[in-house]
Design a protein around this motif. Sequence first.
Motif: not given
Length: 450
Positions: A286-291
């Motif tokens: 999920a973090l990669t969706a923002v980063t």
Amino acid sequence: MSKAASAAAKDLALAGVRGVHLAWADNNGIPRSRIVPIGGLADAAARGVGATALFAVFDTHDRITYRHPGLSTPSGDIRLFPVLERLRRLAGQPSFAWAPARQVAADGSPWPYCQRGVLERVVAEAEVRGFELRAGFELEFAVAPAASSDIASAPGHTGPAYSPHALVGIDDFVAGLLHDFDVNGLRIGQLHAEYGLAQLELSLAATDPVSAADDQLLARQTIHAAAHAHGLRASFAPLVSPQAAGNGWHLHSSVRRRARNLLAGRDRPGPDGAAYVAGLLRDLPALTAVTAPSVVSTARLRPGYFASAFTFWGTENREAPLRYVPGTELLGDDHANVEYKPCDASANPYLALAVVFAAGLAGIEEGLEPPAPVAEDPGTWSSGQREARGVRRLPASPEEQAAALAACPRVSGVLGEDLLGAFQAVRGSDAEWADGKPLHELVGAHLWRY
């Protein structure tokens, strides 16, 4: 505040400054700005500068999407307020100064779409819980002659990677960049020719998270101006060629409590530091969706490019998305940190830091325990070996990223309902634009956006 702004404006005007960039980053990681005449700085500090509310729903290609219910019409205005504590005259653009901007509602109330405000809230909540947060970015970028339309056909340097003579042809640019960083108040640890095509890398000094995000935006402006002054242009795009290693903007973070670095350790951090790593690992998809949110970001995150393609962590493992950097007898415990690698210039730096810290701190609060660190490259393992070790592929498409974000309220909740809706609308607009286009066309369209 207006007295401070008036005094600063007077000093800047005497130095020849004519205007001030009020800068922020949108939901695509693209810097935006309004230029205020130097004589209007005090008024801007007191009353703000008007801007459309729709910047929150600009996509990467400057298309405006109206899919988010909160911003579904062309009506509405916000105010931009300069952060005077970060006001700087730009060494490479001496007629201009620069300051990060806060986005505020037209009536002066908090604006839920202000990305800087999200990070300020995360930092404030961490301080209440007794945590002190530190962060710094590593920036990779490629250079080409100013008249070039791409990097591959006219690379600004041809290597070898990490070699001192790789940069001889652009010595003036490198020297000018070091000068401008110093004058602009940006401390860097090092600069070198990197592994990718015409690539350089520099590391910004660690500081508090909000300043780290401000520094990243100022660094972009500084690099672009220095490149222009020396007949070059810089690309921060996640990919500069479908075949080449891409540009990552690695995010280093650490957490302190009562002046002690919780990441301290030699082979692995102590219990709280390990829990921080476990929190990041748990929410990594999920973090990669923002980063790493652009449509070319997932193409960069592929095996074998030191770009991080799988969910694991390791001590000094440069294929790991979470690289634990331990303290040493030489450098001390304060040096220990976690390098988060699946981050690039398409990430809003304030949101990237906000979600990374929120995920890691949740791990500490819950006392999570990470699996054993991995020293190898899981990309060389069989699928069965990866499954046995609990190592999964990171999201490999915008659709997979969107699903991971929607399934993880710990990450999506950091943005808040309004900003999350705008962010998702923008990602959907980007995905719609990219549908059916070959990778080389996508790379070209993103090359000079950041």
